[in-house]
Scaffold this active site. Structure first.
Site, PDB file in Angstrom:
ATOM      1  N   HIS A 296      13.570 -22.115  19.897  1.00  0.00           N
ATOM      2  CA  HIS A 296      14.334 -23.037  19.069  1.00  0.00           C
ATOM      3  C   HIS A 296      14.871 -22.362  17.817  1.00  0.00           C
ATOM      4  O   HIS A 296      14.418 -21.288  17.424  1.00  0.00           O
ATOM      5  CB  HIS A 296      13.509 -24.284  18.702  1.00  0.00           C
TER       6      HIS A 296
ATOM      7  N   ARG B  95       4.406 -31.021  10.857  1.00  0.00           N
ATOM      8  CA  ARG B  95       4.274 -30.245  12.094  1.00  0.00           C
ATOM      9  C   ARG B  95       2.809 -30.062  12.466  1.00  0.00           C
ATOM     10  O   ARG B  95       1.971 -29.728  11.625  1.00  0.00           O
ATOM     11  CB  ARG B  95       4.926 -28.872  11.928  1.00  0.00           C
TER      12      ARG B  95
ATOM     13  N   HIS C 206      13.220 -18.462  18.038  1.00  0.00           N
ATOM     14  CA  HIS C 206      11.828 -18.059  18.202  1.00  0.00           C
ATOM     15  C   HIS C 206      11.075 -19.097  19.009  1.00  0.00           C
ATOM     16  O   HIS C 206      11.566 -20.213  19.249  1.00  0.00           O
ATOM     17  CB  HIS C 206      11.155 -17.902  16.835  1.00  0.00           C
TER      18      HIS C 206
ATOM     19  N   ASP D 199       7.000 -20.648  18.784  1.00  0.00           N
ATOM     20  CA  ASP D 199       5.953 -20.682  17.761  1.00  0.00           C
ATOM     21  C   ASP D 199       4.738 -19.854  18.164  1.00  0.00           C
ATOM     22  O   ASP D 199       4.208 -19.987  19.264  1.00  0.00           O
ATOM     23  CB  ASP D 199       5.526 -22.124  17.491  1.00  0.00           C
TER      24      ASP D 199
END
Length: 306
Positions: free
Chosen positions: A282, A297, A122, A124
């Protein structure tokens, strides 16, 4: 990298003793000799951005960052993303609602962070009208077995993948749009047995409606064309029958995953890994079981894909 890509950086940078070194043929580089906790200079920001746009994913080694320092640095790259989904599920670093914990650790009977992030290829935030531009993941605890780090992350260059498309396939996707859906993503995780988070509430579904993006998007900085469909969030290609859409998506995903477009990152504590979300996809490797893994994150918001 494609012949028209920028020359690989192997020289000392203008930022003191920092150096940039390529890690794989298609994408990936490391920066050493840069201490972001000591203060973020304009030269450091420029070095990271230049490296991101050349290599897609960059690891800044040996960092010792507080949440304020990580957030402050990412704020220099762009507007930091606010996630109501993360806040509602208590996945944030306590006191830092714009920083998500990515972890399998359970404390006092609850997960301290998101446990199933990255289980499918995917990029983000593609389920949003303005998907993420840059993501930074900071490694605080890295699981190991027999001295070998576990929990690698794989990255694919969607720019290199587009450049290598066969002519017939490029013609089939040019000008088409695809539907990206967070509800589809969660349901797909459930079907595959990978869902380790609460199901979506009706309020969350209402806040995260499906969106359409071009199948082939132009990078907002470099201008390179990229493939902008992902295994994780792309539900269908608009205007195609379901069988034709599914077959075309599977063909594109298989192409993006070709080994020559991949960089595999092996984590170290202190890695600040930053990726250009508009040029890469990723995948997280879940090979560490109950061994502790903890990362922080932060994401920045990008423009509407074109």
């Amino acid at each position: 990298m494609s012949a028209h890509s920028a020359t690989i950086l192997t020289r000392p940078s203008a930022e003191g003793g920092a150096r940039v070194r390529a890690l794989a043929p298609a994408l990936g580089a490391e920066i050493t000799g840069l201490d972001l906790a000591a203060g973020v200079t304009p030269e450091a920001v420029a070095l990271v951005l230049e490296s991101l746009h050349r290599y897609g994913v960059v690891v800044v080694r040996d960092q010792h960052l507080t949440p304020e320092e990580q957030l402050g640095f990412m704020g220099r790259l762009g507007p930091v993303k606010t996630s109501s989904y993360s806040r509602a599920n208590a996945f944030c670093v306590p006191g830092y609602p714009d920083m998500m914990v990515i972890s399998n650790i359970v404390e006092n009977g609850r997960n301290i962070g998101l446990m199933d992030a990255g289980a499918m290829w995917h990029a983000d935030g593609t389920h949003m009208a303005r998907p993420d531009m840059y993501t930074a993941l900071y490694a605080l605890e890295v699981p190991q077995r027999d001295g070998k780090p576990l929990g690698d992350t794989l990255f694919a260059s969607t720019a290199e993948a587009y450049d290598a498309l066969p002519d017939a396939l490029r013609e089939r996707v040019t000008g088409r749009r695809a539907v990206h859906s967070f509800a589809h993503h969660i349901e797909k995780k459930r079907r595959l047995g990978d869902l380790r988070r609460p199901p979506l509430t009706e309020a969350q579904k209402a806040e995260l409606p499906d969106v359409e993006h071009p199948v082939v998007a132009r990078h907002p900085v470099t201008g390179r064309r990229t493939l902008f469909v992902t295994e994780g969030h792309t539900a269908r290609i608009a205007g195609l029958a379901p069988e034709e859409s599914d077959a075309l998506l599977e063909e594109l995903w298989a192409h993006i995953r070709r080994p020559e477009f991949i960089y595999r990152h092996s984590w170290r504590v202190g890695d600040l890994l930053i990726w250009d979300n508009r040029a890469t996809q990723h995948l997280a490797i879940f090979d560490y079981g109950e061994l502790r893994r903890r990362m922080h994150r932060v994401e920045t918001i990008g423009p509407v894909p074109e």
